[in-house]
Design a protein around this motif. Structure first.
Motif, PDB file in Angstrom:
ATOM      1  N   GLN A 161     -64.076  50.943  13.586  1.00 53.73           N
ATOM      2  CA  GLN A 161     -62.908  50.773  12.717  1.00 53.73           C
ATOM      3  C   GLN A 161     -63.409  50.361  11.345  1.00 53.73           C
ATOM      4  OE1 GLN A 161     -59.772  48.235  14.206  1.00 53.73           O
ATOM      5  NE2 GLN A 161     -58.703  48.232  12.240  1.00 53.73           N
ATOM      6  N   LEU A 162     -62.985  51.073  10.290  1.00 47.69           N
ATOM      7  CA  LEU A 162     -63.472  50.815   8.938  1.00 47.69           C
ATOM      8  C   LEU A 162     -62.466  50.122   8.040  1.00 47.69           C
ATOM      9  CD1 LEU A 162     -65.236  54.239   8.334  1.00 47.69           C
ATOM     10  CD2 LEU A 162     -66.271  52.083   9.063  1.00 47.69           C
ATOM     11  N   SER A 163     -61.196  50.121   8.420  1.00 54.51           N
ATOM     12  CA  SER A 163     -60.190  49.458   7.586  1.00 54.51           C
ATOM     13  C   SER A 163     -59.324  48.548   8.445  1.00 54.51           C
ATOM     14  CB  SER A 163     -59.310  50.490   6.867  1.00 54.51           C
ATOM     15  OG  SER A 163     -58.501  51.182   7.792  1.00 54.51           O
ATOM     16  N   GLU A 200     -70.285  58.661   0.452  1.00 57.54           N
ATOM     17  CA  GLU A 200     -69.744  57.690   1.415  1.00 57.54           C
ATOM     18  C   GLU A 200     -69.825  56.247   0.935  1.00 57.54           C
ATOM     19  OE1 GLU A 200     -70.435  58.768   5.719  1.00 57.54           O
ATOM     20  OE2 GLU A 200     -71.956  60.049   4.751  1.00 57.54           O
ATOM     21  N   SER A 201     -69.815  56.047  -0.378  1.00 53.24           N
ATOM     22  CA  SER A 201     -69.856  54.684  -0.914  1.00 53.24           C
ATOM     23  C   SER A 201     -68.454  54.127  -1.148  1.00 53.24           C
ATOM     24  CB  SER A 201     -70.636  54.649  -2.228  1.00 53.24           C
ATOM     25  OG  SER A 201     -69.956  55.411  -3.223  1.00 53.24           O
ATOM     26  N   LYS A 202     -67.486  55.005  -1.350  1.00 54.30           N
ATOM     27  CA  LYS A 202     -66.118  54.562  -1.625  1.00 54.30           C
ATOM     28  C   LYS A 202     -65.133  55.400  -0.822  1.00 54.30           C
ATOM     29  CE  LYS A 202     -66.748  52.665  -6.207  1.00 54.30           C
ATOM     30  NZ  LYS A 202     -67.046  51.361  -5.713  1.00 54.30           N
ATOM     31  N   LEU A 203     -63.979  54.827  -0.636  1.00 57.45           N
ATOM     32  CA  LEU A 203     -62.882  55.553  -0.022  1.00 57.45           C
ATOM     33  C   LEU A 203     -61.628  55.270  -0.819  1.00 57.45           C
ATOM     34  CD1 LEU A 203     -60.875  53.464   1.753  1.00 57.45           C
ATOM     35  CD2 LEU A 203     -62.888  53.434   3.195  1.00 57.45           C
ATOM     36  N   PHE A 204     -60.675  56.176  -0.718  1.00 51.47           N
ATOM     37  CA  PHE A 204     -59.359  55.912  -1.277  1.00 51.47           C
ATOM     38  C   PHE A 204     -58.362  56.056  -0.144  1.00 51.47           C
ATOM     39  CE2 PHE A 204     -59.650  60.506  -1.710  1.00 51.47           C
ATOM     40  CZ  PHE A 204     -58.406  60.927  -1.280  1.00 51.47           C
ATOM     41  N   TYR A 205     -57.278  55.333  -0.256  1.00 51.96           N
ATOM     42  CA  TYR A 205     -56.225  55.463   0.742  1.00 51.96           C
ATOM     43  C   TYR A 205     -54.874  55.320   0.077  1.00 51.96           C
ATOM     44  CZ  TYR A 205     -56.142  50.327   0.839  1.00 51.96           C
ATOM     45  OH  TYR A 205     -56.057  48.994   0.499  1.00 51.96           O
ATOM     46  N   ALA A 250     -61.518  51.566  -2.569  1.00 55.04           N
ATOM     47  CA  ALA A 250     -62.298  50.443  -2.038  1.00 55.04           C
ATOM     48  C   ALA A 250     -63.728  50.904  -1.758  1.00 55.04           C
ATOM     49  CB  ALA A 250     -61.668  49.923  -0.751  1.00 55.04           C
ATOM     50  N   SER A 251     -64.642  49.954  -1.755  1.00 50.65           N
ATOM     51  CA  SER A 251     -66.009  50.249  -1.343  1.00 50.65           C
ATOM     52  C   SER A 251     -66.033  50.420   0.167  1.00 50.65           C
ATOM     53  CB  SER A 251     -66.958  49.117  -1.739  1.00 50.65           C
ATOM     54  OG  SER A 251     -67.056  49.044  -3.146  1.00 50.65           O
ATOM     55  N   LEU A 252     -66.845  51.330   0.628  1.00 50.37           N
ATOM     56  CA  LEU A 252     -66.965  51.581   2.058  1.00 50.37           C
ATOM     57  C   LEU A 252     -68.182  50.823   2.564  1.00 50.37           C
ATOM     58  CD1 LEU A 252     -66.073  53.014   4.608  1.00 50.37           C
ATOM     59  CD2 LEU A 252     -67.397  54.990   3.891  1.00 50.37           C
ATOM     60  N   CYS A 253     -67.926  49.765   3.287  1.00 51.00           N
ATOM     61  CA  CYS A 253     -68.998  48.955   3.875  1.00 51.00           C
ATOM     62  C   CYS A 253     -69.119  49.366   5.324  1.00 51.00           C
ATOM     63  CB  CYS A 253     -68.674  47.458   3.760  1.00 51.00           C
ATOM     64  SG  CYS A 253     -68.487  46.912   2.077  1.00 51.00           S
TER      65      CYS A 253
END
Length: 138
Positions: free
Chosen positions: A60-62, A77-82, A130-133
């Protein structure tokens, strides 16, 4: 419930990657095909998850309050938008009148209560970045 299946060349039958724990949708492969990103309701609200094509490393990433509606991942794969529905206007009587905390009535002060196929609920879609950690390897 909806699940993710992968049909690989040379295999007679598709392989089921997810179980019946939630509804999965909005599938997106990463650039090199080593990971699949998707939305799932398996944790309660619709959140971003990822899995490897062999069915391992389900992650789960969010954990966005009230869930999200859609998403995208940058190529690196450093950032995502939602996108998420956000309450902008108060419509419930309990939001406007503190002494009516059990009320479920909606208050409208203009004529655009219903427009074609939707009700004006005082919520509008917003986009977030957001940054994708990632907690998984690779």
């Amino acid at each position: 419930m909806t699940n993710i299946y992968l049909y690989a060349d040379g295999h007679a039958e598709p392989v089921q990657l997810t179980d019946n724990a939630g509804n999965e949708n909005n599938l997106q492969w990463n650039r090199d095909g080593s990971r699949l990103y998707f939305l799932s309701s398996r944790s309660g609200d619709s959140q971003i998850w990822s899995i490897r094509p062999d069915g391992t490393e389900l992650t789960q990433l969010s954990a966005v309050e009230d869930g999200i509606d859609g998403f995208g991942i940058t190529d690196d794969e450093s950032k995502l938008f939602y996108t998420k529905s956000v309450a902008v206007e108060k419509r419930l009587s309990k939001e406007i009148h503190a002494d009516m905390d059990r009320s479920k009535a909606k208050i409208y002060d203009d004529l655009m209560v219903r427009h074609w196929n939707y009700w004006d609920e005082g919520r509008y879609s917003h986009i977030f970045v957001a940054s994708l950690c990632r907690r998984h390897s690779g």
